[in-house]
Design a protein around this motif. Structure first.
Motif, short mmCIF file in Angstrom:
data_model
loop_
_atom_site.label_atom_id
_atom_site.label_comp_id
_atom_site.label_asym_id
_atom_site.label_seq_id
_atom_site.Cartn_x
_atom_site.Cartn_y
_atom_site.Cartn_z
N CYS A 183 14.59 20.35 8.90
CA CYS A 183 15.28 19.22 8.27
C CYS A 183 16.43 18.70 9.14
O CYS A 183 17.43 18.16 8.65
CB CYS A 183 15.82 19.56 6.89
N LEU A 184 16.32 18.91 10.45
CA LEU A 184 17.32 18.37 11.36
C LEU A 184 16.90 16.99 11.84
O LEU A 184 17.70 16.17 12.25
CB LEU A 184 17.50 19.30 12.57
N VAL A 189 7.26 16.86 4.86
CA VAL A 189 7.62 18.27 5.00
C VAL A 189 8.04 18.76 3.63
O VAL A 189 8.87 18.13 2.97
CB VAL A 189 8.77 18.47 6.00
N LEU A 190 7.46 19.86 3.18
CA LEU A 190 7.90 20.46 1.91
C LEU A 190 8.52 21.81 2.20
O LEU A 190 7.93 22.64 2.90
CB LEU A 190 6.73 20.63 0.93
N ILE A 191 9.73 22.01 1.72
CA ILE A 191 10.38 23.31 1.88
C ILE A 191 10.44 23.93 0.50
O ILE A 191 11.01 23.32 -0.43
CB ILE A 191 11.80 23.17 2.44
N ASP A 192 9.85 25.13 0.35
CA ASP A 192 9.83 25.81 -0.93
C ASP A 192 9.23 24.89 -2.00
O ASP A 192 9.77 24.77 -3.10
CB ASP A 192 11.27 26.24 -1.31
N ALA A 193 8.19 24.16 -1.61
CA ALA A 193 7.46 23.24 -2.48
C ALA A 193 8.22 21.98 -2.86
O ALA A 193 7.80 21.23 -3.72
CB ALA A 193 6.96 23.96 -3.74
N ILE A 194 9.36 21.75 -2.20
CA ILE A 194 10.14 20.54 -2.50
C ILE A 194 9.93 19.53 -1.37
O ILE A 194 10.17 19.85 -0.20
CB ILE A 194 11.64 20.87 -2.61
N PRO A 195 9.46 18.31 -1.68
CA PRO A 195 9.34 17.29 -0.64
C PRO A 195 10.71 16.90 -0.10
O PRO A 195 11.69 16.89 -0.84
CB PRO A 195 8.70 16.10 -1.36
N THR A 196 10.79 16.61 1.20
CA THR A 196 12.10 16.33 1.80
C THR A 196 12.27 14.87 2.19
O THR A 196 13.37 14.44 2.49
CB THR A 196 12.32 17.19 3.06
N SER A 197 11.19 14.09 2.19
CA SER A 197 11.29 12.74 2.75
C SER A 197 12.18 11.82 1.91
O SER A 197 12.77 10.89 2.44
CB SER A 197 9.89 12.12 2.88
N ASP A 198 12.28 12.10 0.60
CA ASP A 198 13.11 11.21 -0.22
C ASP A 198 14.53 11.75 -0.40
O ASP A 198 15.29 11.23 -1.20
CB ASP A 198 12.43 11.00 -1.58
N ARG A 199 14.87 12.77 0.36
CA ARG A 199 16.21 13.36 0.22
C ARG A 199 17.21 12.60 1.11
O ARG A 199 16.88 12.23 2.23
CB ARG A 199 16.19 14.82 0.68
N ASP A 200 18.45 12.43 0.61
CA ASP A 200 19.48 11.82 1.46
C ASP A 200 20.12 12.91 2.33
O ASP A 200 19.78 14.09 2.22
CB ASP A 200 20.53 11.08 0.63
N SER A 201 21.00 12.49 3.22
CA SER A 201 21.52 13.43 4.22
C SER A 201 22.32 14.57 3.57
O SER A 201 22.29 15.69 4.04
CB SER A 201 22.39 12.68 5.24
N ARG A 238 27.47 22.23 13.16
CA ARG A 238 28.02 22.29 11.80
C ARG A 238 27.08 21.62 10.80
O ARG A 238 26.90 22.10 9.68
CB ARG A 238 29.40 21.62 11.75
N MET A 239 26.44 20.53 11.23
CA MET A 239 25.49 19.86 10.35
C MET A 239 24.29 20.76 10.10
O MET A 239 23.79 20.86 8.97
CB MET A 239 25.04 18.54 10.97
N ALA A 240 23.80 21.44 11.16
CA ALA A 240 22.67 22.35 11.00
C ALA A 240 23.02 23.47 10.02
O ALA A 240 22.18 23.92 9.26
CB ALA A 240 22.27 22.92 12.35
N LEU A 241 24.27 23.88 10.04
CA LEU A 241 24.68 25.00 9.19
C LEU A 241 25.02 24.54 7.77
O LEU A 241 25.41 25.34 6.95
CB LEU A 241 25.88 25.72 9.80
N GLY A 242 24.90 23.25 7.51
CA GLY A 242 25.06 22.79 6.13
C GLY A 242 26.21 21.84 5.88
O GLY A 242 26.49 21.52 4.74
N ALA A 243 26.90 21.38 6.96
CA ALA A 243 28.01 20.43 6.75
C ALA A 243 27.44 19.08 6.33
O ALA A 243 26.51 18.58 6.95
CB ALA A 243 28.81 20.29 8.02
N LYS A 244 28.00 18.52 5.27
CA LYS A 244 27.62 17.17 4.87
C LYS A 244 28.35 16.19 5.78
O LYS A 244 29.33 16.54 6.44
CB LYS A 244 28.05 16.91 3.42
#
Lengths: 417, 241
Positions: free
Chosen positions: B57-58, B66-78, A328-334
Motif C-alpha cells: 500500500c505504498l 489489492v486486498l489486504i486481509d480481505a479488505i479492498p484498498t483501491s477505494d481507501r484514502d491516504s 514515516r509514511m510507510a510506518l503509518g504516518a498520515k
C-alpha cells in the motif's frame, strides 16, 4: 472530543515537538542562523512598538506638564504660512476678565507676558524664558514650588521684584545651594528669589525647568520693551476649568465671546487661536500614532525577511529528509502527521528566535530608558504579542513547505536518495 | 483453515517514460495466505519491487485490485492506507532506513507514535521487541554505533512493534555479509514459525530457498509459482542472542 482523545492528540503534538527539537539539534548551526532572521525581525518590531509607545506616553506627559483642563488663547490667527502683524488680535486683561465673568466653569485665569531675560547672581549669569503671570499660573500649569513660595496677589498688586525660578536656572546660578532668599539681578534690576519650582523634566529637548516666573505687573513695568501695542495687552492667556467635560463647549463659547468683542464678522478671519489641552493630546496622539505605524512597518520588513528565511530552510529540510518522510509514511504516518511535524519545527524555530529577539529588545529598551532617558516600555502585552506573532510567522512561512512534505507520495519519497 | 491475507486481482502498474509506456506489473493475480513465507524473485526490472510496493500500500495500482486481509484498498484514502500500513504491515528495507542520531528504542517506537500510543507504552513495547531481537543491552545506541546486522534487527523490531499480520522485506540481506544474512534468515523463519506471514523480495536464490513458496517475476508477469523443495533452515541465532 473525549478526554482520552484530547490527551492522545496533545501527546501527539508533544511528540511532534520532540521530533522537531531532534531535527533542529541535528542541524544546529543552520537552525541558529535561521533563528537569527526571526530574532532580528522580532527584535526590530518589538523595539519599534516600544519606542512608539514611549513617544506616545512622553507626549501625554508633556501635554500634562503644560497643564490640564485648560484652554490656551493666543492672539494670533490660526492660519498656516507667515503671519502679518495687522492680522494679530489684541488680547487684553479686559478680555480675560470678560471670559472669567461670562464663561461658566472657569476656575483659574492666568494671563501672561513672555520675555527672554538675563539673570545674574554671584558672578554667574544665565538666559532664560521669563513668564509674567498671576498666582493662578501655578494650579493651571500643574506647577508647585519645591522650597519657598509661589507669587501671590500681594506681589501682583505691588509689582514686587520677586521671582520664582526653575531648577535649571537655579543650578546655573547657585549650583546645589538653595537659591530661595538670594538676590539676583535681572537686566540690572535687583530681584529676590522667593521660590524654587519642582522639576517637570524635559520633553523632546525642551527643558521645562529652564524658566523664571514673576508677577505680571512687575514684568509689565520693568520689561515692557517688546512688541505689545497697549498697556493692557497680553501675549498669552491660560484659562483653567473645573473639569475636562465642558472643554469643547467652553472653547466654542470663548471663541464666540472674543468674536463678538472684536467684531470678527466684519473682518472675516478670527485673529485668535483657542486651543484646549485635549486637542493637543488628540493632535499629538495622531502624530505619534503615524510615527509608530511607520516605525513598525519598516521593522516588519525585517521580520518578513526572517520569515522567508524560515521558508527557505524548511524547503531545504523537506528535500533533505524526503527519505525520512517516506519512511514515516510507510510506518503509518498520515499526511497530517507529516505536515504537523514540519509545522511544529518551523514554529519552534520562530518561537525560540522570537523569545531571544524579545530579550534583546528588552535589554536595548532598558538601556535606552536608563542611559538615554527615552522611555521604551516593553510590557507584558508586547512580550506576549511578540511571541504569539513569531509563532504565527512560523505557521505561515512553514505552512507551504509542510504541506509540500505531506503531499509526497510514500514510495517516491522512500526511493529518493 | 486457510485465509487469504493478500490477494491481487489482475494487478497492473503502468509507467510512462517519454513516449514509451512500460507495464512494470502486467496483470498479476495471486493470493498469499496467512502463515505463508513467500519469496518473490526476479531480476532487476522484473516488476517484483513494484508489485511489493503495491501490496504494501505504498504505491497505487494503475488498474486491478489489492486486498489486504480481505479488505479492498483501491477505494481507501491516504489516511486509511496509512492506518492499514501501521496496523497490518511491517516493512524491512535493504538500507535499514533507521533515523540517524536517534536511539534504537526511539527508532522502534516510531510506528507506535502514529498508532497513537502513549509514551510509556511505546517505550515498554519497543524495549520488549528489541530484547526479543537480542538487542536488550543496546536500547540507547544510535544506528552509527550498531553493526549492519544489528541495524537490520532494529529495523525488524520496528516492523514488528505494532504486531502486524504481514512482514514485507525488500532485499533484507542486500547490504549484509553472508554470516549476518544467515542471522536474519533465522529470525524470519522463527517469526514465521510464530505465525507471522512473511513476504521477501530478493534476487538471491539462497535467500529464496529459506522461504516456503517462491514466486518468480519476469517482465511484469509471474512466470513461476511453486513450493520450495529442499528448503534451507538457517542456523539458530543463539550466538547473537
Amino acid at each position: 472530543m473525549t478526554p482520552g482523545k484530547m490527551i492522545q492528540s496533545l501527546s501527539g503534538w508533544l511528540v511532534n515537538v520532540s521530533i522537531a527539537m531532534t531535527a533542529l539539534r541535528t542541524n544546529l548551526m543552520r537552525s541558529i542562523l535561521t533563528m537569527l532572521g526571526v530574532m532580528i525581525g522580532v527584535f526590530a518590531v518589538t523595539l519599534a512598538v516600544a519606542v512608539g509607545a514611549g513617544a506616545q506616553s512622553s507626549v501625554i506627559q508633556s501635554v500634562n506638564a503644560l497643564g490640564s483642563n485648560m484652554a490656551i488663547i493666543v492672539p494670533e490667527p490660526d492660519v498656516g504660512g507667515g503671519r502679518r502683524a495687522f492680522d494679530r488680535g489684541r488680547l487684553t486683561m479686559r478680555d480675560a476678565r470678560a471670559i472669567k465673568k461670562q464663561i461658566p466653569g472657569v476656575l483659574y485665569l492666568a494671563p501672561q507676558l513672555r520675555s527672554t531675560i538675563q539673570i545674574v547672581a554671584a558672578g554667574n549669569n544665565t538666559t532664560t524664558n521669563a513668564v509674567g503671570s498671576t498666582a493662578d499660573f501655578a494650579p493651571v500649569t500643574n506647577s508647585a514650588v519645591q522650597t519657598g513660595r509661589f507669587i501671590d496677589e500681594a506681589d501682583e498688586r505691588s509689582a514686587a521684584r520677586v521671582v520664582v525660578i526653575g531648577s535649571t536656572v537655579a543650578e546655573a546660578l547657585f549650583g546645589n545651594f538653595d537659591p530661595v532668599g538670594q538676590t539676583v539681578r535681572i537686566n540690572r534690576i535687583p530681584f529676590t528669589i522667593i521660590g524654587l519650582l519642582e522639576s517637570k523634566g524635559s520633553n523632546f529637548g525642551s527643558d521645562n525647568d529652564d524658566t523664571a516666573i514673576m508677577p505680571i505687573s512687575t514684568m509689565r513695568q520693568r520689561f515692557n520693551g517688546d512688541t505689545l501695542s497697549g498697556p493692557d495687552d497680553l501675549n498669552l492667556l491660560f484659562v483653567g476649568f473645573e473639569d475636562a467635560s465642558s472643554l469643547v463647549e467652553s472653547k466654542i463659547s470663548i471663541t464666540q465671546l472674543l468674536s463678538e468683542r472684536y467684531n470678527v464678522e466684519e473682518k472675516g478671519t478670527n485673529p485668535f487661536t483657542v486651543r484646549t489641552t485635549e486637542e493637543f493630546l488628540e493632535q499629538t496622539g495622531e502624530i505619534t500614532a503615524i510615527f509608530q505605524i511607520v516605525l513598525v512597518a519598516i521593522a516588519s520588513i525585517s521580520l518578513l525577511v526572517g520569515g522567508i528565511g524560515i521558508m527557505n530552510i524548511m524547503l531545504v529540510s523537506v528535500t533533505e529528509r524526503t527519505r525520512e518522510i517516506g519512511l514515516r509514511m510507510a510506518l503509518g504516518a498520515k499526511r497530517s502527521d507529516i505536515r504537523n511535524q514540519f509545522l511544529v519545527e518551523a514554529a519552534v524555530l520562530c518561537i525560540i528566535g522570537g523569545i531571544v529577539g524579545l530579550q534583546l529588545a528588552s535589554a536595548v529598551g532598558y538601556a535606552m530608558t536608563t542611559y538615554a532617558g527615552f522611555l521604551v516600555p516593553i510590557g507584558l502585552s508586547v512580550a506576549l504579542g511578540a511571541i504569539i506573532f513569531s509563532a504565527c510567522i512560523g505557521l505561515v512561512f512553514g505552512g507551504y513547505p509542510a504541506v509540500r512534505a505531506s503531499r509526497l507520495s510514500p514510495i517516491e519519497a522512500l526511493r529518493s536518495e | 483453515m486457510t485465509q487469504k491475507l493478500v490477494e491481487t486481482r489482475n494487478l497492473v502498474k503502468t509507467y510512462v517514460l517519454g513516449s514509451e509506456t512500460i507495464n512494470a506489473v502486467n496483470g498479476v493475480s495471486l493470493s498469499i495466505e496467512r502463515g505463508e513465507y513467500v519469496a518473490i524473485m526476479g531480476t532487476s526490472g522484473s516488476g517484483k519491487s513494484t508489485f511489493m510496493n503495491m501490496i504494501g500500500c505504498l504505491d497505487t495500482p494503475s488498474s486491478g485490485e489489492v486486498l489486504i486481509d480481505a479488505i479492498p484498498t483501491s477505494d481507501r484514502d491516504s489516511d486509511a492506507l496509512a492506518k492499514l500500513r501501521n496496523e497490518k504491515i511491517g516493512f524491512v528495507f535493504q538500507q535499514f532506513n533507521l533515523l540517524a542520531r536517534t536511539s534504537a528504542l526511539d527508532n522502534v517506537a516510531v510506528p507506535l507514535i502514529y498508532a497513537g500510543q502513549p509514551s510509556a507504552k511505546r517505550q515498554e513495547k519497543s524495549a520488549a521487541k528489541l530484547t526479543a531481537m537480542g538487542l536488550g543491552d543496546r536500547l540507547d545506541h544510535t544506528p552509527a554505533k550498531l553493526s549492519g546486522g544489528q541495524q537490520q534487527r532494529v529495523a525488524i523490531a520496528r516492523a514488528l512493534v505494532t504486531e502486524p499480520l504481514i512482514l514485507l522485506a525488500d532485499e533484507p540481506t542486500g547490504a549484509l555479509d553472508s554470516r549476518t544474512s544467515d542471522d536474519i534468515m533465522a529470525i524470519f523463519q522463527e517469526l514465521n514459525a510464530q505465525g507471522i506471514t512473511i513476504i521477501v523480495v530478493t534476487h538471491e536464490s539462497e535467500v529464496a530457498d529459506h522461504a516456503k513458496r517462491r514466486i518468480e517475476f519476469r517482465d511484469g508477469k509471474v512466470i513461476e509459482d511453486r513450493m520450495v523443495t529442499n528448503r534451507l533452515i538457517a542456523k539458530t541465532r543463539k550466538d547473537t542472542l
